[in-house]
Design a protein around this motif. Structure first.
Motif, PDB file in Angstrom:
ATOM      1  N   MET A   1       0.832  -1.205   0.000  1.00 45.15           N
ATOM      2  CA  MET A   1       0.000   0.000   0.000  1.00 45.15           C
ATOM      3  C   MET A   1       0.869   1.259   0.000  1.00 45.15           C
ATOM      4  O   MET A   1       0.606   2.215  -0.734  1.00 45.15           O
ATOM      5  N   ILE A   2       1.899   1.261   0.810  1.00 45.90           N
ATOM      6  CA  ILE A   2       2.774   2.433   0.910  1.00 45.90           C
ATOM      7  C   ILE A   2       3.566   2.620  -0.381  1.00 45.90           C
ATOM      8  O   ILE A   2       3.732   3.747  -0.874  1.00 45.90           O
ATOM      9  N   GLN A   3       4.011   1.522  -0.975  1.00 43.56           N
ATOM     10  CA  GLN A   3       4.743   1.608  -2.240  1.00 43.56           C
ATOM     11  C   GLN A   3       3.850   2.159  -3.339  1.00 43.56           C
ATOM     12  O   GLN A   3       4.269   3.010  -4.135  1.00 43.56           O
ATOM     13  N   TYR A   4       2.619   1.679  -3.379  1.00 46.94           N
ATOM     14  CA  TYR A   4       1.646   2.161  -4.367  1.00 46.94           C
ATOM     15  C   TYR A   4       1.387   3.653  -4.170  1.00 46.94           C
ATOM     16  O   TYR A   4       1.351   4.423  -5.136  1.00 46.94           O
ATOM     17  N   ARG A   5       1.218   4.075  -2.917  1.00 46.71           N
ATOM     18  CA  ARG A   5       0.997   5.495  -2.604  1.00 46.71           C
ATOM     19  C   ARG A   5       2.107   6.364  -3.163  1.00 46.71           C
ATOM     20  O   ARG A   5       1.857   7.360  -3.851  1.00 46.71           O
ATOM     21  N   ASP A   6       3.335   5.990  -2.884  1.00 44.30           N
ATOM     22  CA  ASP A   6       4.470   6.832  -3.267  1.00 44.30           C
ATOM     23  C   ASP A   6       4.713   6.808  -4.774  1.00 44.30           C
ATOM     24  O   ASP A   6       5.065   7.826  -5.374  1.00 44.30           O
ATOM     25  N   ASP A   7       4.507   5.646  -5.392  1.00 43.98           N
ATOM     26  CA  ASP A   7       4.687   5.557  -6.851  1.00 43.98           C
ATOM     27  C   ASP A   7       3.688   6.464  -7.572  1.00 43.98           C
ATOM     28  O   ASP A   7       4.045   7.185  -8.511  1.00 43.98           O
ATOM     29  N   LEU A   8       2.407   6.441  -7.124  1.00 47.23           N
ATOM     30  CA  LEU A   8       1.392   7.242  -7.786  1.00 47.23           C
ATOM     31  C   LEU A   8       1.569   8.732  -7.485  1.00 47.23           C
ATOM     32  O   LEU A   8       1.326   9.584  -8.347  1.00 47.23           O
ATOM     33  N   ALA A   9       2.013   9.049  -6.273  1.00 42.82           N
ATOM     34  CA  ALA A   9       2.262  10.453  -5.921  1.00 42.82           C
ATOM     35  C   ALA A   9       3.336  11.055  -6.815  1.00 42.82           C
ATOM     36  O   ALA A   9       3.232  12.208  -7.250  1.00 42.82           O
ATOM     37  N   LEU A  10       4.367  10.272  -7.116  1.00 42.72           N
ATOM     38  CA  LEU A  10       5.428  10.753  -8.001  1.00 42.72           C
ATOM     39  C   LEU A  10       4.923  10.861  -9.447  1.00 42.72           C
ATOM     40  O   LEU A  10       5.187  11.851 -10.130  1.00 42.72           O
ATOM     41  N   LYS A  11       4.199   9.840  -9.882  1.00 37.40           N
ATOM     42  CA  LYS A  11       3.722   9.815 -11.275  1.00 37.40           C
ATOM     43  C   LYS A  11       2.755  10.960 -11.550  1.00 37.40           C
ATOM     44  O   LYS A  11       2.815  11.601 -12.610  1.00 37.40           O
ATOM     45  N   TRP A  12       1.845  11.234 -10.610  1.00 34.44           N
ATOM     46  CA  TRP A  12       0.812  12.259 -10.812  1.00 34.44           C
ATOM     47  C   TRP A  12       1.196  13.607 -10.214  1.00 34.44           C
ATOM     48  O   TRP A  12       0.386  14.529 -10.213  1.00 34.44           O
ATOM     49  N   LYS A  13       2.415  13.704  -9.671  1.00 33.52           N
ATOM     50  CA  LYS A  13       2.914  14.974  -9.124  1.00 33.52           C
ATOM     51  C   LYS A  13       1.977  15.536  -8.056  1.00 33.52           C
ATOM     52  O   LYS A  13       1.587  16.708  -8.069  1.00 33.52           O
ATOM     53  N   LEU A  14       1.628  14.686  -7.100  1.00 33.06           N
ATOM     54  CA  LEU A  14       0.710  15.067  -6.035  1.00 33.06           C
ATOM     55  C   LEU A  14       1.461  15.704  -4.866  1.00 33.06           C
ATOM     56  O   LEU A  14       2.596  15.317  -4.563  1.00 33.06           O
ATOM     57  N   THR A  15       0.811  16.652  -4.202  1.00 35.78           N
ATOM     58  CA  THR A  15       1.330  17.158  -2.926  1.00 35.78           C
ATOM     59  C   THR A  15       0.944  16.138  -1.873  1.00 35.78           C
ATOM     60  O   THR A  15      -0.183  16.122  -1.373  1.00 35.78           O
ATOM     61  N   MET A  16       1.871  15.244  -1.570  1.00 39.21           N
ATOM     62  CA  MET A  16       1.590  14.084  -0.723  1.00 39.21           C
ATOM     63  C   MET A  16       2.130  14.324   0.681  1.00 39.21           C
ATOM     64  O   MET A  16       3.324  14.544   0.881  1.00 39.21           O
ATOM     65  N   VAL A  17       1.221  14.299   1.650  1.00 36.16           N
ATOM     66  CA  VAL A  17       1.555  14.581   3.044  1.00 36.16           C
ATOM     67  C   VAL A  17       1.136  13.386   3.891  1.00 36.16           C
ATOM     68  O   VAL A  17       0.097  12.775   3.640  1.00 36.16           O
ATOM     69  N   TYR A  18       1.938  13.037   4.884  1.00 32.93           N
ATOM     70  CA  TYR A  18       1.457  12.031   5.838  1.00 32.93           C
ATOM     71  C   TYR A  18       1.676  12.516   7.264  1.00 32.93           C
ATOM     72  O   TYR A  18       2.538  13.358   7.545  1.00 32.93           O
ATOM     73  N   GLY A  19       0.846  11.985   8.163  1.00 34.03           N
ATOM     74  CA  GLY A  19       0.962  12.262   9.584  1.00 34.03           C
ATOM     75  C   GLY A  19       0.930  10.965  10.357  1.00 34.03           C
ATOM     76  O   GLY A  19       0.546   9.916   9.827  1.00 34.03           O
ATOM     77  N   GLU A  20       1.329  11.026  11.621  1.00 29.20           N
ATOM     78  CA  GLU A  20       1.390   9.822  12.446  1.00 29.20           C
ATOM     79  C   GLU A  20       1.356  10.196  13.918  1.00 29.20           C
ATOM     80  O   GLU A  20       1.596  11.361  14.271  1.00 29.20           O
ATOM     81  N   ASN A  21       1.039   9.225  14.758  1.00 29.16           N
ATOM     82  CA  ASN A  21       1.100   9.411  16.204  1.00 29.16           C
ATOM     83  C   ASN A  21       2.443   8.872  16.682  1.00 29.16           C
ATOM     84  O   ASN A  21       2.560   7.714  17.092  1.00 29.16           O
ATOM     85  N   THR A  22       3.454   9.707  16.594  1.00 25.89           N
ATOM     86  CA  THR A  22       4.820   9.287  16.903  1.00 25.89           C
ATOM     87  C   THR A  22       4.943   8.777  18.333  1.00 25.89           C
ATOM     88  O   THR A  22       5.604   7.764  18.594  1.00 25.89           O
TER      89      THR A  22
END
Length: 293
Positions: free
Chosen positions: A66-87
């Motif tokens: 899922m994470i690989q798919y997210r990043d591949d598509l974000a690069l391909k479609w030039k998306l402003t891709m942001v993530y957050g987490e409960n560190t």
């Protein structure tokens, strides 16, 4: 216009209205089929460009593909891709897989709390650097006042109570009994200052509609939805400790559409493989009242 054309037109209209009416909004991308269709519709609404940041809440328990798919598509479609987490919760191992929380509390920690503080800008956000393909700390800490979500009314009971434009309070809490009426495409978009808005362009789509649209538009989705040789596939995607695949030999989108039309899953809830739903009394209302997607 056929039924898919009408659904598409309505969703594009909602997306454009949201962008026009609300300042500093974002779009949640869970990497699943629904939010990916939503992303595709946003590209249509804004002529190939998505002017809205895509936000993903990373629990660190997502299936790696899922994470690989997210990043591949974000690069391909030039998306402003942001993530957050409960560190902090992750560092203190306050999670179900670590044995220090039940499933509901784990979801509250890693999803609801992470979402609330990511949207508010109180916790760190990380944005993709398209030059390197890596994530760096986002210097923009401005609050997202509204969020576009790929929720469908037919997916799960509490979601059927949503509106296209659904208000939350300053803490992201949802008052189910205080939702504005929406008749004849008349939508309330003037809310009191400080109101957090959830926008649901896919509310009237069904699971079958989603797959028919994916087939028609040839939308790229993760292969986790297909049988890869073991007679199983995922029907709904989430964290791997709480999500199980279903028995299915569907190897492509056409197979899934035929499977849905044949009634194989007619009496089986789409999220039946999501264990946290069962722990929440068979639905998600407890979690969603507290800000869950």
């Amino acid at each position: 216009m056929n039924h898919l054309d009408k659904l598409e037109a309505q969703s594009v209209y909602i997306l454009r209205e949201a962008y026009r009416e609300f300042k500093n909004i974002c779009m949640l991308w869970s990497i699943g089929k629904d939010s990916t269709v939503l992303l595709w519709l946003a590209r249509k609404a804004f002529f190939g460009h998505v002017p809205i940041p895509l936000v993903h809440i990373d629990t660190h328990y997502k299936i790696p593909e899922m994470i690989q798919y997210r990043d591949d598509l974000a690069l391909k479609w030039k998306l402003t891709m942001v993530y957050g987490e409960n560190t902090q919760a992750l560092a203190e191992k306050r999670t179900f897989p670590d044995g220090k929380a039940d499933r509901i509390t784990c979801c509250q920690n890693l999803k609801s709390e992470a979402l609330k503080n990511t949207l508010s800008g109180e916790w760190n956000r990380y944005v993709m650097n398209h030059s390197t393909g890596k994530y760096i700390q986002d210097t923009n800490r401005e609050k997202y006042t509204g969020v576009i979500v790929g929720v469908r009314a037919d997916e799960e009971g509490s979601r059927s109570k949503e509106r296209y434009f659904s208000p939350r309070d300053k803490e992201n809490d949802w008052d189910v009994g205080d939702q504005p009426p929406e008749f004849w495409n008349q939508f309330k978009t003037d809310f009191a200052p400080g109101t957090h808005i959830r926008i649901h362009p896919l509310l009237d789509w069904t699971e079958l509609n989603i797959w028919e649209y994916i087939e028609r538009e040839n939308i790229p989705i993760t292969s986790l939805y297909f049988d890869r040789g073991d007679g199983k596939r995922y029907r709904s995607l989430g964290c791997y400790p709480c999500t199980t695949p279903v028995d299915s030999t569907s190897k492509n989108v056409s197979d899934i559409i035929e499977e849905l039309k044949s009634g194989k899953f007619a009496n089986i809830a789409e999220r039946s493989g999501r264990a946290q739903d069962k722990d929440d009394g068979g639905g998600l209302e407890t979690l969603r009242r507290g800000g869950y997607m």
